[in-house]
Enzyme design. Structure first.
Site, PDB file in Angstrom:
ATOM      1  N   ARG A   1     -40.252 -49.159 -16.772  1.00 26.97           N
ATOM      2  CA  ARG A   1     -41.012 -48.194 -17.334  1.00 26.97           C
ATOM      3  C   ARG A   1     -41.821 -48.276 -18.549  1.00 26.97           C
ATOM      4  O   ARG A   1     -42.749 -47.817 -18.777  1.00 26.97           O
ATOM      5  CB  ARG A   1     -40.074 -46.873 -17.481  1.00 26.97           C
ATOM      6  CG  ARG A   1     -39.586 -46.510 -15.976  1.00 26.97           C
ATOM      7  CD  ARG A   1     -38.617 -45.158 -15.655  1.00 26.97           C
ATOM      8  NE  ARG A   1     -38.899 -44.970 -14.244  1.00 26.97           N
ATOM      9  CZ  ARG A   1     -38.059 -43.874 -13.773  1.00 26.97           C
ATOM     10  NH1 ARG A   1     -37.349 -43.306 -14.491  1.00 26.97           N
ATOM     11  NH2 ARG A   1     -37.842 -43.469 -12.643  1.00 26.97           N
TER      12      ARG A   1
ATOM     13  N   TYR B   1     -47.370 -44.182 -10.716  1.00 29.70           N
ATOM     14  CA  TYR B   1     -46.108 -45.054 -10.170  1.00 29.70           C
ATOM     15  C   TYR B   1     -45.092 -45.261 -11.101  1.00 29.70           C
ATOM     16  O   TYR B   1     -45.029 -44.818 -12.288  1.00 29.70           O
ATOM     17  CB  TYR B   1     -46.914 -46.187  -9.605  1.00 29.70           C
ATOM     18  CG  TYR B   1     -47.629 -47.193 -10.563  1.00 29.70           C
ATOM     19  CD1 TYR B   1     -47.398 -47.424 -11.634  1.00 29.70           C
ATOM     20  CD2 TYR B   1     -48.547 -48.148  -9.763  1.00 29.70           C
ATOM     21  CE1 TYR B   1     -48.239 -48.133 -12.536  1.00 29.70           C
ATOM     22  CE2 TYR B   1     -49.136 -49.203 -10.440  1.00 29.70           C
ATOM     23  CZ  TYR B   1     -49.044 -49.291 -12.013  1.00 29.70           C
ATOM     24  OH  TYR B   1     -49.804 -50.034 -12.553  1.00 29.70           O
ATOM     25  N   GLU B   2     -44.073 -45.868 -10.812  1.00 27.34           N
ATOM     26  CA  GLU B   2     -42.747 -46.186 -11.276  1.00 27.34           C
ATOM     27  C   GLU B   2     -42.332 -44.803 -11.718  1.00 27.34           C
ATOM     28  O   GLU B   2     -41.579 -44.869 -13.017  1.00 27.34           O
ATOM     29  CB  GLU B   2     -43.182 -46.767 -12.610  1.00 27.34           C
ATOM     30  CG  GLU B   2     -42.019 -47.675 -13.088  1.00 27.34           C
ATOM     31  CD  GLU B   2     -41.248 -48.834 -12.113  1.00 27.34           C
ATOM     32  OE1 GLU B   2     -42.134 -49.365 -11.520  1.00 27.34           O
ATOM     33  OE2 GLU B   2     -40.201 -48.798 -12.305  1.00 27.34           O
ATOM     34  N   GLY B   3     -42.341 -43.901 -10.993  1.00 31.33           N
ATOM     35  CA  GLY B   3     -41.823 -42.424 -11.407  1.00 31.33           C
ATOM     36  C   GLY B   3     -42.953 -41.871 -11.883  1.00 31.33           C
ATOM     37  O   GLY B   3     -43.430 -41.947 -13.032  1.00 31.33           O
TER      38      GLY B   3
ATOM     39  N   GLN C   1     -40.764 -38.253 -14.871  1.00 35.54           N
ATOM     40  CA  GLN C   1     -40.125 -38.865 -16.124  1.00 35.54           C
ATOM     41  C   GLN C   1     -39.425 -37.714 -17.030  1.00 35.54           C
ATOM     42  O   GLN C   1     -38.514 -37.669 -17.754  1.00 35.54           O
ATOM     43  CB  GLN C   1     -41.401 -39.576 -17.057  1.00 35.54           C
ATOM     44  CG  GLN C   1     -41.785 -40.631 -16.265  1.00 35.54           C
ATOM     45  CD  GLN C   1     -40.754 -41.792 -16.140  1.00 35.54           C
ATOM     46  OE1 GLN C   1     -39.678 -41.910 -16.683  1.00 35.54           O
ATOM     47  NE2 GLN C   1     -40.950 -42.355 -14.909  1.00 35.54           N
TER      48      GLN C   1
END
Lengths: 609, 609
Positions: A303, A447-449, A454
């Site tokens: 992240r 992406y990546e959450g 978040q």
């Protein structure tokens, strides 16, 4: 046109003068051999190699894109050759575990190199970025035999890793995945571990298939037959593109294949693959049903890495736009001609053009300090001998990670949009490159959450679940710094601003906890604004530290060196005067609570017909 | 996938219930024949034709793009045929002067149709949008013979117009243009007017060359040999792609040609041309050296039109995203499962997802009311018999135009970005269409005067030059509305909010005027924030009016009709609670003044090395 020189001077200032990195590294056995000279050499060589190898391929890589044919993916012209140069330079294992051939460099330092990768060529950067994450998961959770076989090859860049999470019907909610893993008879002879057969389809797999390396190592989330429902029933598996012989050499293809690649808004040189697992052989990484926890080991690193995508793109966008702006002449300064010998003044004479330039720059420079700060805490969690230091660092990592991912990517995207605006119409035309930065930066918010996830992570797990303990850890850190600077007249305006923002963060946090006890919807309703408000508070703390370092540097510098420190202080003053006021609005928006959002039924969102 | 039904219900509400359009039209001779039934029929047919003809070509038009070969431009497949349907339907002359074959519909109404054009296919919409602007310039400034020859063909859509302003070295600063016009011997036989020979290169000419019509009519800014320097030396010329015979039929090609088209981030179906004038024959429109003034006649219309691009894209982005969101199931609502029979709840149960949806929607619905409001003032300026009414409307048009252009396009872009976010990773993949809206919306912040230029126009010409007279005109309008609603308990929260924002706008305006007397840089430093602050004040006024209409509608409606009014009021409450607080931050940022921007020298903006 693209203009980029890695911001080494700023990185040095942050590492040496703001965070006293050498002392930090000396304090931990794992990093005690890292010193200023070594760090300097790494950053200079990193700058050289990314500028020489990756920057020239950025525009062409976007135009050409990754191509898919008959199950094979071809990366854009030049990617393969550039990749060999980087792999042979040892860059794939920069932060890796030295026991298995990694170079063991601290995250506090590697963030600066990651920023360069993303700045010079985001599409390219994603191949090594995913590999680094996969290595970390293997290093943290895989059985010893797996580490011995896979890590040296992955650190050397002979093989590259992927993360296979998402499925067509679920991304955010991984509890819904359908990929299944069944036991196979007989252990894997090389690894001495039980074998599993994986079946299912994964989508959006970055680097799932490509032509840069001989073997690809997939880390795959799947469900065992006896899996409990939801996220507590997910296991993590390693699936090698090729089966390995007794010497660990790739042989027969495994039953995993690329079905297609996505056509995307940007990062076109990065292959985003649909991966089909048709009974592919694999081994378990970590404990059964504990796959999500294993994945989360790498999440904090990944992240932050994606945050650096936003930062790197913001920086290259700034540098390129300033190159354009210095040459572009339009109209006269409001106070009279500044270049009377020319037909018009450079556009940077105009206050509103400066506003855009400084807005981009302030998020870049503060973001860079933030990344190093979070990197420092990650290093402490990983390496520090003192449990109390480790625990404090862990609290900060927990709280800062969602902020770093979302704030660096949101503001990085804004930076690319504003930098594009500086070009006028040219910014919309492909050949200038400014529009590619916008397209490449956009995905980082998703992406990546997603950044909404978040924000939910921040207010849910990192604020509510521990009743504000992480906020208290951060507040203690800030108060210690305020105490240290209590008698410093030069940094007083920064201290005052920071004090105000800390009080606001504590007040808002307390109120939100109380409201959420009555109604859990309050957390989600506040999430995004709370993340931004907390981010402004963190940034006001970083400016307090940077202002002190800059004031000190200014006092020491001769006439030739003072410019940097003077500009740093001026940028800090811009931040306090023209950025921080946004926190007031955020506080008011949070206070409005969930009611205005929940007054609508699900059907009410349908367009009015 | 794209989902769009023109927002007729909302348009009706705004026209009939908020602005009492029929009464407005009845008050002016030029529009007295327009009534609710006619307006309804136009909007319904407009919705039908744009949805049937243009929407299906949007994604394919982006993929294919306009193509350039040997001086010719081919529009994407289907554009030509769709264009014929629209032209034959009379849509090219909808707002045109009836004396020359136009349909004379008021702007207050045509804004709703323009929004549909942009929503269904922005690339396509630009061809007619430029034509409408060119027609307006011709109608307002051209000699009678030019009007008689050109306007009927342009209103019929047989020919299409362009605006040729920008040159490679100047866009914003038109005083620098180099295209020159020289007298030619002998008058033009058809038009009975002196002929000129134009030489120069124009760039970014939307629709400069294409295959949809037989003739293209260029309005070109150029300098006569005796031109004074700067913007006071620019003249406007009409250059027909083909020379015309005695019957006004196109014959020999004129010496104007397309050199290439741009490769752009978006609006790929719109041909953005480099146009070379190599001694092309043309005639003068308006007075010599008064070309910029002539251009400004159409600017107020065009700038509002480009604002509608932002609005239209925001609306189609919203509708498409809501279509996706209704089907997408991820995770459970914070208060427990809402769809327990399904594997997860629809994502709209999550407060943060609602925040994004409502943020998009509130800018769309308020923006729609704003466009109609500005359209109303434009109509009054053009048609109203009462000079006092006309003068008031003119002051409002002056003040509102830059706000409309910049605010509708800035927030329109934000809307497309936020709608894209609602899709998660799907939003980044081309086939869903969400990413195209972002790319297509981005240009609207740049062309037709960048949004920075709009902000400078607002604080410079529209605030400072008249010492706040336009603000006073607007304030009088708002106070009259507050007075009208003084006893209305239902709309009191809206009235309070509006009162607060009006006081803020007046306070900030007064302070800015005083500061700018001492230092002209204060205007530019405040420009962008001032525009946004003024925009929030205008929107609070529009919500006061909409709330009254909605409260009235709610009281009258039966159970089946109450939903619309209830949602409208709820959206207004969202606006007051969660959008308006941003004005506080803007006021603080403006108060910070120019100093933080001017502390940097020109060289200070160079990247640190």
């Amino acid at each position: 046109m693209a203009k980029y020189q890695a911001p080494l001077k700023d990185a040095r200032f942050i590492l040496d003068e703001v965070f006293a990195a050498e002392q930090e590294w000396a304090d931990m056995a794992a990093t005690e051999e890292v010193n200023v000279e070594l760090a300097e050499a790494i950053l200079e060589e990193g700058a050289r190699v990314t500028q020489a190898e990756l920057l020239p391929l950025n525009l062409s890589g976007d135009a050409e894109g990754a191509r898919f044919e008959n199950g094979h993916v071809t990366t854009p012209k030049g990617f393969k050759e550039a990749y060999r140069v980087l792999a042979e330079g040892g860059w794939m294992g920069l932060g890796g575990n030295p026991e298995y051939g990694g170079q063991g460099m601290p995250k506090m330092l590697t963030v600066a190199f990651e920023e360069m990768l993303y700045a010079t060529n985001t599409s390219f950067a994603l191949y090594p970025a995913l590999n680094a994450g996969a290595c970390l998961a293997v290093d943290s959770h895989a059985p010893e035999s797996v580490k011995q076989v896979f890590l040296p090859r992955m650190y050397a860049g002979d093989w590259l890793g992927t993360m296979c999470l998402t499925e067509p019907h679920c991304g955010t909610d991984l509890g819904l995945i359908r990929t299944r893993a069944e036991s196979l008879e007989g252990d894997d002879p090389l690894l001495g571990l039980p074998r599993y057969r994986l079946t299912g389809t994964k989508i959006w797999i970055t680097g799932g298939e490509h032509d840069m390396v001989d073997n690809i190592v997939h880390l795959v989330l799947a469900k065992l037959p006896d899996a409990p429902p939801g996220t507590r029933g997910i296991s993590l598996f390693l699936v090698s593109k090729h089966l390995l012989d007794a010497d660990g050499q790739p042989t027969t293809p495994n039953a995993v294949s690329c079905g297609s690649i996505e056509h995307k808004m940007g990062i076109k040189g990065s292959a985003t693959c649909v991966m089909n697992f048709d009974g592919a052989e694999g081994v378990l990484i970590g404990e059964p049903h504990q796959g999500l926890a294993a994945m989360f080991t790498m999440m904090n690193y990944e992240r932050l890495s994606i945050g650096l995508q936003g930062l790197g793109l913001g920086e290259v966008a700034y540098q390129s736009a300033m190159d354009f702006a210095a040459e572009r002449l339009q109209s006269r300064a409001p106070t009279g001609a500044k270049a009377p010998d020319k037909p018009a003044d450079p556009i940077l004479v105009h206050p509103d053009v400066r506003r855009m330039a400084l807005e981009v720059r302030v998020w870049n420079e503060t973001g860079r300090a933030f990344a190093v700060f979070v990197g420092q805490q990650l290093d402490r969690v990983k390496y520090h001998a003192d449990d109390a230091v480790k625990a404090d660092a862990d609290a900060l990592v927990q709280f800062m990670t969602p902020i770093a991912k979302a704030l660096l990517t949101d503001r990085g995207f804004d930076a690319t949009v504003m930098a594009q605006q500086l070009y006028g119409g040219n910014g919309y035309c492909v050949e200038w490159g400014a529009e590619q930065y916008v397209r490449d930066a956009r995905i980082a918010m998703i992406y990546e959450g997603t950044n909404g996830i978040q924000a939910m992570d921040l207010v849910g797990r990192k604020l509510y679940r521990n009743r504000g303990a992480h906020v208290a850890s951060f507040a203690a850190l800030v108060r210690a710094e305020l105490e240290r600077q209590a008698d410093d007249a030069q940094t007083r305006p920064f201290a005052e601003a920071c004090k105000t923002e800390l009080a606001r963060l504590e007040r808002v946090s307390e109120q939100l906890l109380a409201r959420a006890d009555d109604n859990p919807e309050e957390l989600g309703a506040a999430a995004c604004d709370y993340l931004n408000l907390a981010g402004l508070c963190v940034y006001s703390y970083l400016w307090l530290r940077m202002a002190r370092a800059a004031a000190h540097g200014l006092a020491q510098a001769g006439a030739s060196g003072e410019g940097f420190y003077r500009r740093k202080l001026a940028l800090g003053e811009y931040f306090v005067a023209r950025v921080l006021p946004r926190a007031v609005a955020l506080e008011a928006q949070i206070s409005a609570g969930a009611a205005p959002l929940m007054a609508f039924s699900l059907e009410d969102f349908a367009p009015e017909q």
